[in-house]
Design an enzyme around this catalytic site. Sequence first.
Site, PDB file in Angstrom:
ATOM      1  N   GLU A   1       0.975  -1.143   0.040  1.00  0.00           N
ATOM      2  CA  GLU A   1      -0.018   0.098   0.026  1.00  0.00           C
ATOM      3  C   GLU A   1       0.845   1.190   0.047  1.00  0.00           C
ATOM      4  O   GLU A   1       1.945   1.281   1.011  1.00  0.00           O
ATOM      5  CB  GLU A   1      -0.719   0.086   1.201  1.00  0.00           C
ATOM      6  CG  GLU A   1      -2.004   0.600   1.198  1.00  0.00           C
ATOM      7  CD  GLU A   1      -2.765   0.452   2.360  1.00  0.00           C
ATOM      8  OE1 GLU A   1      -3.387   1.500   2.930  1.00  0.00           O
ATOM      9  OE2 GLU A   1      -2.666  -0.514   3.344  1.00  0.00           O
TER      10      GLU A   1
ATOM     11  N   ARG B   1       4.911 -13.293   9.659  1.00  0.00           N
ATOM     12  CA  ARG B   1       5.460 -12.018   9.324  1.00  0.00           C
ATOM     13  C   ARG B   1       6.787 -11.808   9.958  1.00  0.00           C
ATOM     14  O   ARG B   1       6.997 -12.701  11.045  1.00  0.00           O
ATOM     15  CB  ARG B   1       4.786 -10.500   9.586  1.00  0.00           C
ATOM     16  CG  ARG B   1       4.194 -10.578  11.168  1.00  0.00           C
ATOM     17  CD  ARG B   1       3.297  -9.386  11.630  1.00  0.00           C
ATOM     18  NE  ARG B   1       3.966  -8.254  11.137  1.00  0.00           N
ATOM     19  CZ  ARG B   1       3.634  -7.232  10.475  1.00  0.00           C
ATOM     20  NH1 ARG B   1       2.378  -7.376   9.867  1.00  0.00           N
ATOM     21  NH2 ARG B   1       4.152  -5.935  10.423  1.00  0.00           N
TER      22      ARG B   1
ATOM     23  N   LYS C   1       4.398   0.563   9.541  1.00  0.00           N
ATOM     24  CA  LYS C   1       4.446   1.948   8.758  1.00  0.00           C
ATOM     25  C   LYS C   1       3.970   3.094   9.539  1.00  0.00           C
ATOM     26  O   LYS C   1       4.340   4.324   9.327  1.00  0.00           O
ATOM     27  CB  LYS C   1       3.615   1.796   7.170  1.00  0.00           C
ATOM     28  CG  LYS C   1       4.763   1.347   6.180  1.00  0.00           C
ATOM     29  CD  LYS C   1       3.979   1.234   4.758  1.00  0.00           C
ATOM     30  CE  LYS C   1       3.308   0.013   4.623  1.00  0.00           C
ATOM     31  NZ  LYS C   1       2.587  -0.072   3.654  1.00  0.00           N
TER      32      LYS C   1
HETATM   33  P1  ATP Z   1       2.444  -2.019   7.734  1.00  0.00           P
HETATM   34  O1  ATP Z   1       1.517  -2.350   8.946  1.00  0.00           O
HETATM   35  O2  ATP Z   1       3.809  -1.733   8.166  1.00  0.00           O
HETATM   36  O3  ATP Z   1       1.680  -0.769   7.183  1.00  0.00           O
HETATM   37  P2  ATP Z   1       1.169  -3.687   5.709  1.00  0.00           P
HETATM   38  O4  ATP Z   1       1.100  -5.118   5.776  1.00  0.00           O
HETATM   39  O5  ATP Z   1       0.016  -2.761   6.021  1.00  0.00           O
HETATM   40  O6  ATP Z   1       2.672  -3.127   6.872  1.00  0.00           O
HETATM   41  P3  ATP Z   1       1.715  -3.327   2.881  1.00  0.00           P
HETATM   42  O7  ATP Z   1       2.120  -2.213   2.308  1.00  0.00           O
HETATM   43  O8  ATP Z   1       0.142  -3.760   2.898  1.00  0.00           O
HETATM   44  O9  ATP Z   1       2.141  -3.133   4.698  1.00  0.00           O
HETATM   45  O10 ATP Z   1       2.446  -4.856   2.690  1.00  0.00           O
HETATM   46  C1  ATP Z   1       2.884  -5.221   1.541  1.00  0.00           C
HETATM   47  C2  ATP Z   1       3.315  -6.839   1.536  1.00  0.00           C
HETATM   48  O11 ATP Z   1       4.356  -6.684   2.750  1.00  0.00           O
HETATM   49  C3  ATP Z   1       2.098  -7.522   2.326  1.00  0.00           C
HETATM   50  O12 ATP Z   1       1.977  -8.620   1.307  1.00  0.00           O
HETATM   51  C4  ATP Z   1       2.675  -7.808   3.514  1.00  0.00           C
HETATM   52  O13 ATP Z   1       2.212  -9.212   3.650  1.00  0.00           O
HETATM   53  C5  ATP Z   1       4.223  -7.695   3.489  1.00  0.00           C
HETATM   54  N1  ATP Z   1       4.615  -7.416   4.717  1.00  0.00           N
HETATM   55  C6  ATP Z   1       4.425  -6.388   5.493  1.00  0.00           C
HETATM   56  N2  ATP Z   1       5.045  -6.305   6.820  1.00  0.00           N
HETATM   57  C7  ATP Z   1       5.506  -7.505   6.783  1.00  0.00           C
HETATM   58  C8  ATP Z   1       6.383  -8.113   7.882  1.00  0.00           C
HETATM   59  N3  ATP Z   1       6.685  -7.449   8.992  1.00  0.00           N
HETATM   60  N4  ATP Z   1       6.994  -9.480   7.245  1.00  0.00           N
HETATM   61  C9  ATP Z   1       6.694  -9.851   6.439  1.00  0.00           C
HETATM   62  N5  ATP Z   1       5.940  -9.585   5.442  1.00  0.00           N
HETATM   63  C10 ATP Z   1       5.595  -8.249   5.755  1.00  0.00           C
HETATM   64 MG    MG Z   2      -1.475  -2.317   5.185  1.00  0.00          MG
END
Ligand code: ATP
Ligand code: MG
Length: 597
Positions: free
Chosen positions: A65, A300, A310
């Site tokens: 995102e 994760r 983020k």
């Molecule tokens: P955040 O909570 O930091 O915003 P998010 O999962 O909402 O993380 P996205 O941009 O939606 O962030 O994530 C893109 C991809 O990265 C997704 O497929 C997610 O599964 C993966 N991802 C995000 N954080 C992790 C993590 N800590 N470990 C492994 N994969 C991750």
């Molecule tokens: Mg997200």
Amino acid sequence: MSSKPPISAEKETTKPSNFLRQIIEKDLAEGTYASRHWGGSPGDAAHHAAGPADPARVRLRFPPEPNGYLHVGHAKSICLNFGLARDYGGVCHLRFDDTNPEKEDTEYVSGIIDAVKWLGFGWDNHGETNLYQASDYFDFMYRAAEYLIETGHAYVDEQTADEMRANRGDFGHPGTDSPFRSRTPDENLARFREMQGGKLPDGAAVLRAKIDMASPNINMRDPAIYRIRRAHHHNTGDKWCIYPMYTFAHPIEDALEQITHSICTLEFEDQRPFYDWLLDRLCEGGLIATPHPRQYEFARLNLTYVLTSKRKLAQLVNEKRVSGWDDPRMPTIVGLRRRGYTPEALQLFAERIGVTKSDSWIDYSTLEGALRDTLDPIAPRAMAVLDPVKLVLTNWDAVMGANKLDECSAPVHPHHPELGKRNFKIGKEVWIERTDFEETPPKGFFRLFPGNKVRLKYGHVIECTGCTKDASGQVTEVLATLIPDTKSGTPGSDAVKVKGVITWVGVNDAVQAEVRLYDRLFSAPHPDTSGKDFLEELNPNSLKTVTAYVEPSLAQGKGDDKFQFERHGYFVADRVDHATGRPVFNRVTGLKDSWGK
Ligand code: ATP
Ligand code: MG
């Protein structure tokens, strides 16, 4: 220095298997996706059917995102998805999951593109650029919603948010049907079109999938799939006042892109039944190609002393707790890069931690270990004195001649003679580490104290004779005499045995440098888990800046160049602030072995 051979990252090219590799290998062996066609771009069933057989054996995607900079957790996901695609003759798409109009920013889009490229991956395959944005699929999503309505699988619910929550039930109690659940498809279609046409205010209605209000999985109790939200979207502008929910949008994005294996983190496990339910309905209607994508979940990354959210990282930036997204203490990819991490180190880290199906914490030392193991074989060596005090060789003029400078040299890398030598000079005065002198040595101290002999690394053996101090008792100069005929590399130089070797730089040719000694950003091993405000867990000593003296060879380098400062660890020329005439180095991490015992 340790004499063990350098550990090479190449040794680990035989990749350990894991459950995702096994799934992919089984699908390939059974030809699960062999019949797929690819229309050359994302699209519906007809679009793909008109194309040739898919040249990609599997399709994966990394779907961030664009609401912040990517962090080390994303790096794991990037290495995983792009790595699997590479290893199995497939393709990995970079998809911006930009269906939520409120949160996106184009600054983040270019940041994400840079980060994935820097990590060593790309999305150009078979003459196509597999870079997509989910908001391009809004038209299809709307069509899919109307299809669900027409086939009795969705309805417009006009309960208030509170009523909806109350009627959802909970873990032990089934939900209660909404009074709007029995509307006919025609009524629903008309009402949905009013939602889309801007006839209803924000929040007045939602479109819900009609599944099962008594399902033990709460996600299957008629989840909302469209909401009314008057918000400007960076891609579609004001075209839409209704937006799809993430749980509806994501499976459709995967399906239009012909993804075979949709890999996500464990929080989405409970969403998988809806993922399959939705795509099964759209396959029945012939809207999307079959077989549809499948979702698989992995744990994760949780890294000790590191926060990977983020939103919270954005808070650190906005509240100026750090200097920006690329502050070298940040776990963002831009921060890690500025800190001195390399793509090879992050790839090796991702490989070593592997993928599992249960959440755990990875120790921060695993990340540092991957960096050391990739930098040790390649990083040029240099000497630097981080806490300098002057050492005066009182017999220099008599032994060597007044104002005489003596040339010294050292290998750029102890295991790579082909990289050549670095040269520097020794004279009457040199900088040494303040901690290398003790007036009264503790037990086991082998460095400078009155009467003791040590070797100046790559230079001569010297014997300490004492020191001078200021009024406060602080040592201002350490005094020593040079032992003639002991210079490293000259015949008979090792006739005088010493137990200690110390690093130094010559006062005449050393270069002054700013060195930023970074430590972990959080003091708590599992930040943000204790219920305390995570800001209270920040490490107040995460940055200490010192004025150091470094070897003349370091004056030439440019930002991003990495070195091993002998005895101290790995350092990188700061990619933002380092300049000719103003060297600035960041400490990446210390050496594994402690020195000088
Ligand atoms: P955040 O909570 O930091 O915003 P998010 O999962 O909402 O993380 P996205 O941009 O939606 O962030 O994530 C893109 C991809 O990265 C997704 O497929 C997610 O599964 C993966 N991802 C995000 N954080 C992790 C993590 N800590 N470990 C492994 N994969 C991750
Ligand atoms: Mg997200």
